[in-house]
Design a protein around this motif. Structure first.
Motif, PDB file in Angstrom:
ATOM      1  N   LYS A   1     -15.419 -45.881   0.775  1.00  0.00           N
ATOM      2  CA  LYS A   1     -15.917 -47.246   0.617  1.00  0.00           C
ATOM      3  C   LYS A   1     -15.261 -48.122   1.668  1.00  0.00           C
ATOM      4  O   LYS A   1     -14.102 -47.939   2.013  1.00  0.00           O
ATOM      5  CB  LYS A   1     -15.551 -47.769  -0.776  1.00  0.00           C
TER       6      LYS A   1
ATOM      7  N   VAL B   1     -16.229 -53.458  -3.928  1.00  0.00           N
ATOM      8  CA  VAL B   1     -17.468 -52.695  -3.936  1.00  0.00           C
ATOM      9  C   VAL B   1     -18.688 -53.574  -4.176  1.00  0.00           C
ATOM     10  O   VAL B   1     -19.796 -53.102  -4.196  1.00  0.00           O
ATOM     11  CB  VAL B   1     -17.441 -51.579  -5.003  1.00  0.00           C
ATOM     12  N   THR B   2     -18.471 -54.844  -4.390  1.00  0.00           N
ATOM     13  CA  THR B   2     -19.616 -55.700  -4.672  1.00  0.00           C
ATOM     14  C   THR B   2     -19.584 -56.928  -3.779  1.00  0.00           C
ATOM     15  O   THR B   2     -18.574 -57.250  -3.176  1.00  0.00           O
ATOM     16  CB  THR B   2     -19.586 -56.198  -6.127  1.00  0.00           C
ATOM     17  N   SER B   3     -20.679 -57.580  -3.733  1.00  0.00           N
ATOM     18  CA  SER B   3     -20.678 -58.861  -3.059  1.00  0.00           C
ATOM     19  C   SER B   3     -20.660 -59.963  -4.103  1.00  0.00           C
ATOM     20  O   SER B   3     -21.050 -59.753  -5.235  1.00  0.00           O
ATOM     21  CB  SER B   3     -21.917 -58.996  -2.179  1.00  0.00           C
ATOM     22  N   SER B   4     -20.228 -61.123  -3.716  1.00  0.00           N
ATOM     23  CA  SER B   4     -20.103 -62.195  -4.697  1.00  0.00           C
ATOM     24  C   SER B   4     -21.461 -62.814  -5.006  1.00  0.00           C
ATOM     25  O   SER B   4     -22.423 -62.646  -4.271  1.00  0.00           O
ATOM     26  CB  SER B   4     -19.146 -63.260  -4.193  1.00  0.00           C
ATOM     27  N   ALA B   5     -21.510 -63.511  -6.110  1.00  0.00           N
ATOM     28  CA  ALA B   5     -22.771 -64.087  -6.585  1.00  0.00           C
ATOM     29  C   ALA B   5     -23.327 -65.102  -5.609  1.00  0.00           C
ATOM     30  O   ALA B   5     -22.583 -65.900  -5.077  1.00  0.00           O
ATOM     31  CB  ALA B   5     -22.555 -64.750  -7.922  1.00  0.00           C
TER      32      ALA B   5
ATOM     33  N   HIS C   1     -11.470 -51.011 -13.925  1.00  0.00           N
ATOM     34  CA  HIS C   1     -12.213 -51.967 -13.097  1.00  0.00           C
ATOM     35  C   HIS C   1     -12.695 -51.321 -11.810  1.00  0.00           C
ATOM     36  O   HIS C   1     -13.846 -51.499 -11.400  1.00  0.00           O
ATOM     37  CB  HIS C   1     -11.322 -53.172 -12.788  1.00  0.00           C
ATOM     38  N   TYR C   2     -11.820 -50.551 -11.191  1.00  0.00           N
ATOM     39  CA  TYR C   2     -12.198 -49.869  -9.945  1.00  0.00           C
ATOM     40  C   TYR C   2     -13.376 -48.925 -10.193  1.00  0.00           C
ATOM     41  O   TYR C   2     -14.370 -48.927  -9.473  1.00  0.00           O
ATOM     42  CB  TYR C   2     -10.997 -49.092  -9.395  1.00  0.00           C
ATOM     43  N   THR C   3     -13.242 -48.125 -11.264  1.00  0.00           N
ATOM     44  CA  THR C   3     -14.273 -47.130 -11.565  1.00  0.00           C
ATOM     45  C   THR C   3     -15.580 -47.810 -11.970  1.00  0.00           C
ATOM     46  O   THR C   3     -16.672 -47.375 -11.571  1.00  0.00           O
ATOM     47  CB  THR C   3     -13.783 -46.187 -12.675  1.00  0.00           C
TER      48      THR C   3
ATOM     49  N   GLY D   1     -16.571 -50.591 -10.904  1.00  0.00           N
ATOM     50  CA  GLY D   1     -17.141 -51.058  -9.642  1.00  0.00           C
ATOM     51  C   GLY D   1     -17.932 -49.962  -8.943  1.00  0.00           C
ATOM     52  O   GLY D   1     -19.034 -50.201  -8.448  1.00  0.00           O
ATOM     53  N   CYS D   2     -17.363 -48.739  -8.922  1.00  0.00           N
ATOM     54  CA  CYS D   2     -18.051 -47.616  -8.277  1.00  0.00           C
ATOM     55  C   CYS D   2     -19.359 -47.294  -9.013  1.00  0.00           C
ATOM     56  O   CYS D   2     -20.396 -47.080  -8.376  1.00  0.00           O
ATOM     57  CB  CYS D   2     -17.163 -46.376  -8.265  1.00  0.00           C
TER      58      CYS D   2
ATOM     59  N   GLN E   1     -21.926 -49.891  -8.419  1.00  0.00           N
ATOM     60  CA  GLN E   1     -22.444 -49.753  -7.067  1.00  0.00           C
ATOM     61  C   GLN E   1     -23.587 -48.735  -7.037  1.00  0.00           C
ATOM     62  O   GLN E   1     -24.625 -48.956  -6.422  1.00  0.00           O
ATOM     63  CB  GLN E   1     -21.304 -49.338  -6.135  1.00  0.00           C
ATOM     64  N   GLY E   2     -23.383 -47.624  -7.768  1.00  0.00           N
ATOM     65  CA  GLY E   2     -24.417 -46.597  -7.856  1.00  0.00           C
ATOM     66  C   GLY E   2     -25.695 -47.160  -8.466  1.00  0.00           C
ATOM     67  O   GLY E   2     -26.795 -46.939  -7.948  1.00  0.00           O
TER      68      GLY E   2
ATOM     69  N   LEU F   1     -27.948 -56.552  -6.776  1.00  0.00           N
ATOM     70  CA  LEU F   1     -26.526 -56.767  -6.511  1.00  0.00           C
ATOM     71  C   LEU F   1     -25.831 -57.177  -7.801  1.00  0.00           C
ATOM     72  O   LEU F   1     -26.370 -57.976  -8.569  1.00  0.00           O
ATOM     73  CB  LEU F   1     -26.338 -57.862  -5.464  1.00  0.00           C
ATOM     74  N   PHE F   2     -24.658 -56.624  -8.034  1.00  0.00           N
ATOM     75  CA  PHE F   2     -23.835 -57.069  -9.155  1.00  0.00           C
ATOM     76  C   PHE F   2     -22.813 -58.067  -8.612  1.00  0.00           C
ATOM     77  O   PHE F   2     -22.103 -57.752  -7.658  1.00  0.00           O
ATOM     78  CB  PHE F   2     -23.084 -55.895  -9.791  1.00  0.00           C
ATOM     79  N   SER F   3     -22.738 -59.244  -9.214  1.00  0.00           N
ATOM     80  CA  SER F   3     -21.690 -60.175  -8.801  1.00  0.00           C
ATOM     81  C   SER F   3     -20.336 -59.628  -9.231  1.00  0.00           C
ATOM     82  O   SER F   3     -20.248 -58.810 -10.151  1.00  0.00           O
ATOM     83  CB  SER F   3     -21.928 -61.545  -9.421  1.00  0.00           C
ATOM     84  N   LYS F   4     -19.278 -60.068  -8.549  1.00  0.00           N
ATOM     85  CA  LYS F   4     -17.934 -59.619  -8.927  1.00  0.00           C
ATOM     86  C   LYS F   4     -17.630 -59.954 -10.374  1.00  0.00           C
ATOM     87  O   LYS F   4     -16.955 -59.210 -11.083  1.00  0.00           O
ATOM     88  CB  LYS F   4     -16.891 -60.296  -8.031  1.00  0.00           C
TER      89      LYS F   4
ATOM     90  N   VAL G   1     -19.260 -57.360 -12.667  1.00  0.00           N
ATOM     91  CA  VAL G   1     -18.481 -56.119 -12.700  1.00  0.00           C
ATOM     92  C   VAL G   1     -17.211 -56.314 -13.529  1.00  0.00           C
ATOM     93  O   VAL G   1     -16.841 -55.455 -14.339  1.00  0.00           O
ATOM     94  CB  VAL G   1     -18.123 -55.649 -11.269  1.00  0.00           C
TER      95      VAL G   1
ATOM     96  N   SER H   1     -16.346 -54.274 -16.838  1.00  0.00           N
ATOM     97  CA  SER H   1     -15.109 -53.512 -16.866  1.00  0.00           C
ATOM     98  C   SER H   1     -14.246 -53.878 -18.069  1.00  0.00           C
ATOM     99  O   SER H   1     -13.682 -53.008 -18.740  1.00  0.00           O
ATOM    100  CB  SER H   1     -14.390 -53.737 -15.535  1.00  0.00           C
TER     101      SER H   1
END
Lengths: 152, 96
Positions: free
Chosen positions: A143, A148-152, B13-15, B17-18, B21-22, B30-33, B36, B40
């Motif tokens: 990665k 791993v994500t983008s912000s909203a 949280h890390y997992t 996120g992965c 992402q999938g 897109l998932f906002s932070k 996620v 999590s």
């Protein structure tokens, strides 16, 4: 709609002692049926849709559960998310305390409410990042960076 | 104890996120932070607690299946995974 209040409903169903002896069947006695039919049963001219609970559906699994009826327009699907902004604090209880799971739910709703104000960077992520140990996680795909994500 | 919980949270949280992402790539979203983070935290809270409260010392696959009893499709999935795992364990033993 010309119906008695809920208080009357209760007294009608629960305070008729002379009927108690006959009430040994699983089903309603004729008297109980009459009360149910008159006070509680939803009929067409009530102008109220029949309440139903949403069925479980798993987005990521094949669905074995029955698919819901096609006449769904005629029913009122009870919503568990319509009043989400009320759910970040415990609702009053009567006889049954809130479970652990319920408190977890409330905490997460509260956390979501706090994060709703955030722009871009996520405080949760910033707080946890220093605690991440790479041996705890499964690092398979490469990665770019830790985010791993983008912000909203 | 708090530090251990934060370490576990960070790993979840890390997992999460992965995995998100999938799903994001799969669905073209897109998932906002914040999303996620919430997923999590929900995952974290759905885990551990019940395991720590279990009275029995050894939890078996039957107990795990019991967790999925409410949904037929989930139960079927877990049962299938459990059988796959059992048969691959058998193969491993035979090799040794």
């Amino acid at each position: 709609r010309g119906r008695p209040t809920s208080l009357h409903h209760k007294s009608a169903l629960f305070s008729c002692p002379k009927e108690l002896n006959r009430h040994e069947n699983w089903s309603l006695s004729p008297e109980e049926f009459e009360i149910w039919d008159r006070l509680y049963r939803l009929k067409e001219n009530d102008g109220v849709k029949e309440p139903i609970l949403p069925r479980t559906q798993f987005e990521t699994l094949g669905n074995l559960e029955e698919t819901s009826k096609s006449e769904e327009e005629a029913v009122h699907k009870l919503s568990l998310s319509e009043w989400s902004i009320w759910q970040s604090r415990p609702f009053p209880t009567s006889m049954v305390d809130h479970s652990d799971r319920c408190h977890h739910f409330i905490s997460v709703m509260d956390m979501i409410e706090v994060m709703r104000q955030e722009q871009g960077d996520c405080s949760y992520e910033l707080e946890l990042q220093p605690h991440l140990r790479i041996e705890d996680v499964n690092v398979q795909r490469s990665k770019s960076g830790s985010s791993v994500t983008s912000s909203a | 104890c708090g530090a251990v919980l934060q370490r576990l949270r960070a790993a979840v949280h890390y997992t999460a996120g992965c995995l998100c992402q999938g799903v994001a790539e799969d669905k073209g979203v897109l998932f906002s932070k914040q999303t996620v983070a919430a997923i999590s935290e929900i995952t974290f809270r759905q885990c551990g607690m019940s395991a720590w409260h279990a009275k029995r010392s050894t939890i078996t696959s039957e107990d795990v299946k019991l967790l999925a009893r409410r949904s037929n499709s989930l139960l079927k999935y877990i049962t299938q995974k459990s059988e796959e795992l059992a048969s691959s364990n058998m193969e491993q033993k035979e090799k040794k």
